[in-house]
Motif scaffolding. Structure first.
Motif, mmCIF file in Angstrom:
data_model
loop_
_atom_site.group_PDB
_atom_site.id
_atom_site.type_symbol
_atom_site.label_atom_id
_atom_site.label_comp_id
_atom_site.label_asym_id
_atom_site.label_seq_id
_atom_site.Cartn_x
_atom_site.Cartn_y
_atom_site.Cartn_z
ATOM 1 N N UNK A 244 -21.156 33.648 -9.289
ATOM 2 C CA UNK A 244 -19.941 33.254 -9.996
ATOM 3 C C UNK A 244 -20.232 32.020 -10.832
ATOM 4 N N UNK A 245 -19.294 31.660 -11.689
ATOM 5 C CA UNK A 245 -19.517 30.561 -12.639
ATOM 6 C C UNK A 245 -18.733 29.313 -12.265
ATOM 7 N N UNK A 246 -17.492 29.488 -11.763
ATOM 8 C CA UNK A 246 -16.683 28.333 -11.373
ATOM 9 C C UNK A 246 -16.301 28.432 -9.898
ATOM 10 N N UNK A 247 -15.970 27.256 -9.326
ATOM 11 C CA UNK A 247 -15.602 27.212 -7.911
ATOM 12 C C UNK A 247 -14.092 27.352 -7.733
ATOM 13 N N UNK A 248 -13.615 27.139 -6.530
ATOM 14 C CA UNK A 248 -12.194 27.356 -6.231
ATOM 15 C C UNK A 248 -11.267 26.394 -6.960
ATOM 16 N N UNK A 249 -11.811 25.319 -7.518
ATOM 17 C CA UNK A 249 -11.006 24.366 -8.282
ATOM 18 C C UNK A 249 -11.182 24.529 -9.787
ATOM 19 N N UNK A 250 -11.800 25.631 -10.200
ATOM 20 C CA UNK A 250 -12.041 25.945 -11.612
ATOM 21 C C UNK A 250 -13.124 25.080 -12.245
ATOM 22 N N UNK B 1 -16.255 33.934 -13.980
ATOM 23 C CA UNK B 1 -15.407 34.185 -12.822
ATOM 24 C C UNK B 1 -15.530 33.133 -11.728
ATOM 25 N N UNK B 2 -14.455 33.056 -10.955
ATOM 26 C CA UNK B 2 -14.359 32.149 -9.824
ATOM 27 C C UNK B 2 -14.962 32.808 -8.589
ATOM 28 N N UNK B 3 -15.658 31.999 -7.775
ATOM 29 C CA UNK B 3 -16.233 32.543 -6.548
ATOM 30 C C UNK B 3 -16.819 31.465 -5.662
ATOM 31 N N UNK B 4 -17.266 31.901 -4.490
ATOM 32 C CA UNK B 4 -17.856 30.966 -3.527
ATOM 33 C C UNK B 4 -19.289 30.605 -3.880
ATOM 34 N N UNK B 5 -20.049 31.565 -4.370
ATOM 35 C CA UNK B 5 -21.498 31.439 -4.507
ATOM 36 C C UNK B 5 -21.890 31.162 -5.954
ATOM 37 N N UNK B 6 -22.605 30.064 -6.212
ATOM 38 C CA UNK B 6 -23.048 29.766 -7.585
ATOM 39 C C UNK B 6 -23.962 30.830 -8.181
ATOM 40 N N UNK C 113 -12.151 32.806 -3.941
ATOM 41 C CA UNK C 113 -12.225 31.709 -2.973
ATOM 42 C C UNK C 113 -10.872 31.068 -2.690
ATOM 43 N N UNK C 114 -9.800 31.690 -3.153
ATOM 44 C CA UNK C 114 -8.446 31.185 -2.910
ATOM 45 C C UNK C 114 -7.576 32.350 -2.442
ATOM 46 N N UNK C 115 -6.413 31.998 -1.875
ATOM 47 C CA UNK C 115 -5.424 32.984 -1.479
ATOM 48 C C UNK C 115 -4.060 32.544 -1.986
ATOM 49 N N UNK C 116 -3.071 33.397 -1.797
ATOM 50 C CA UNK C 116 -1.744 33.137 -2.358
ATOM 51 C C UNK C 116 -1.181 31.797 -1.908
ATOM 52 N N UNK C 117 -1.373 31.437 -0.665
ATOM 53 C CA UNK C 117 -0.793 30.174 -0.176
ATOM 54 C C UNK C 117 -1.373 28.964 -0.909
#
Length: 572
Positions: A517-523, A509-514, A148-152
């Motif tokens: 995945x377990x954590x969101x884009x902010x961990x 793992x981080x991801x968009x969908x609960x 859910x994140x990119x390099x920028x």
């Protein structure tokens, strides 16, 4: 750093579990943002300089010439699978496997260090950024789930971390290995320079050789808050009294302590995050005192899990409640899955004729790096496997010991004993492992540790993609050394399981969908937003570069997010 008494009635603004690479960064950022922070470490206290008890010892000062005794080999029977550690000089920074067992349904080499500072005292210090090639790979190849994140999103935090810890390296302008905030690079030796030229002139796929990007101070251009430059002793795994390389003990934990906001407690085994059914938030953690066995509970408004990837997953699996009967954040059976590591202990070596009039000064705690050159675009596409690999290696002159075993005498023999041997070179491949849903860690149903806590049970393996990549890693290593004209080129592939790269990751793992995945884009845990997971557990894919710099960048980002949310009253 000093230990403090901890009152169980105090409600801390934040609790950080673990004091390694990520725990130190979480503590620093939270404390510098004004949060009263309790930092818990399951192992004993290690004070910078004071507790580096073998930092100045030579081989002949150690009873077994730095080898483990037979008794110690039994104690460290899994830790010593890595080959280079533990030794007699470093064993106190690695766990005793008899005291800290785990289960292996399939082989998993879990290398650990339980003490204040964790594995930041013994890490390899290689520090590389990810790029969007890494963050986008899962989506483009329809593997696992999308980041859910990119390099920028992470680039500013890479800047912050590199500038603070001190990373030496060479800028290359590669899109798949972004440049950073670098101190002066260390030097390649004459043989490495030869190989560098050969790669540039022989191969048409953009491969190149550079000095490793390593978390060592190489110049006093800025104030590193009491840390001095690297002294080229290459005794890093014993603890550096100069603070030449980055560790929690020399850098982030002292920074947190200087704020007056940190309370540090060692010998504190966190085994559960406590969930409040009313607030739908975590209210603190349960702890067993490693020395006394006393059971404790500490309260906090925010919890950061930085215990190392598998340990943090273990804590979450044990954190059961009516809302989370299978572990906190595990209502969709994603916790403990998608475990990854990097390939390790395979590559090639060779001998070199010539350069006998050249040597090098000091013991450079670094080697060369050959960045990924496979599967970057259509031109470099490989059949048989996805993703890519890089190499770490080095050239050196063999020691004088080779003469001692020979049957010789006289003036010529004495002269030969005073000269170093010929040159040799080796390179080890680090390749990406894909995330597989059935590569998982669970709590053992019947095996417990000495504190009555369930042991972790690993069921993780390399699959066909990894096996195909391993063959390519060996073939390319041989091809490069032969192209350079080196002699006696030999591939090697040591028997191993996942884990031996000591880059274990995944499980939360981080991801968009609960649901996937377990954590969101902010961990943050999707279902418990005041619990952050910022060690390797949050990784959604593995890349092929050393992950610690990425862990630190995400941790700094998450800690500042947590501080902002706290000040907005979100975790009251």
């Amino acid at each position: 750093m000093k230990m403090m008494n901890v009152n169980q009635t105090t409600v801390y603004d934040a609790i950080v579990v673990g004091t390694g690479i990520t725990g130190g960064w979480a503590a620093k950022e939270l404390c510098e943002n004004g949060l009263k922070t309790l930092v818990l470490e399951r192992g004993p206290m290690v004070k910078h300089v004071e507790d580096y008890k073998t930092m100045n010892k030579d081989t002949w000062d150690l009873p077994f010439r730095n080898k483990l005794s037979e008794e110690d080999q039994k104690k460290y029977h899994k830790q010593k699978r890595v080959g280079w550690a533990p030794t007699d000089a470093t064993k106190h920074f690695f766990v005793n496997d008899l005291e800290h067992p785990y289960q292996e349904t399939k082989r998993f080499d879990w290398i650990r260090g339980y003490q204040v500072g964790g594995r930041s005292l013994t890490w390899g210090r290689q520090s590389y950024r990810w790029s969007d090639i890494d963050f986008e790979a899962n989506l483009k190849e329809d593997v696992a789930v999308d980041w859910p994140v990119r390099y920028q999103d992470i680039a500013p935090w890479y800047d912050k971390v590199e500038s603070y810890i001190g990373v030496s390296g060479e800028k290359l302008g590669l899109p798949h290995l972004p440049d950073g905030q670098f101190l002066a690079p260390m030097e390649l030796n004459c043989v490495e320079q030869d190989l560098q030229k050969i790669l540039r002139s022989t191969f048409d796929d953009g491969r190149l050789l550079t000095i490793g990007r390593v978390a060592h101070i190489t110049e006093n251009t800025i104030d590193f808050e009491g840390r001095g430059p690297c002294q080229y002793r290459n005794r890093c795994w014993r603890g550096c009294p100069f603070g030449g390389y980055f560790s929690s003990n020399s850098s982030t934990l002292p920074a947190a302590e200087r704020t007056g906001n940190m309370t540090l407690r060692a010998n504190s085994i966190v085994h559960e995050v406590v969930y409040d059914q009313t607030t739908k938030h975590a209210s603190g953690v349960k702890v067993i005192d490693a020395a006394t066995g006393e059971k404790l509970e500490f309260k906090g408004k925010i919890v950061f899990l930085c215990a190392s990837a598998m340990a943090s997953v273990g804590v979450l699996l044990q954190s059961k409640s009516p809302s989370f009967p299978n572990g906190m954040g595990n209502n969709y059976d994603e916790l403990g899955r998608n475990i990854m590591d990097h390939h390790y202990q395979l590559g090639a070596s060779a001998k070199i004729d010539g350069h006998l009039d050249k040597y090098y000064k000091g013991r450079r705690p670094n080697g060369f790096y050959i960045p990924r050159f496979a599967n970057l675009d259509q031109k470099t596409k490989r059949d048989g496997f996805l993703r890519g690999f890089g190499y770490q290696g080095g050239a050196s002159r063999e020691n004088w010991g080779e003469m001692v075993a020979e049957l010789g005498y006289g003036a010529a023999y004495k002269k030969a004993m005073l000269e170093p041997g010929g040159w040799q070179i080796g390179m080890t491949g680090f390749g990406e492992m894909l995330p597989y849903h059935d590569n998982r860690v669970t709590l053992s149903r019947d095996k417990k540790d000495q504190w009555g806590l369930p042991q972790l049970d690993f069921n993780v393996e390399f699959k066909e993609n990894e096996l195909q990549m391993r063959e390519a890693i060996k073939e390319e290593a041989v091809a490069m050394l032969k192209a350079a004209g080196f002699k006696n080129v030999q591939a090697y592939d040591t028997e191993t399981g996942p884990g031996l790269g000591i880059h274990e990751m995944g499980g939360a793992r981080m991801g968009w969908n609960p649901r996937t995945s377990v954590v969101n884009k902010n961990n943050q845990l999707h279902d418990v937003p005041n619990v952050y997971v910022t060690d390797g557990a949050f990784m959604t894919s593995a890349s092929c570069v050393n992950p610690s710099l990425t862990y630190m960048a995400f941790t700094a980002r998450a800690a500042n997010h947590a501080a902002e949310q706290f000040k907005l009253g979100k975790f009251a």
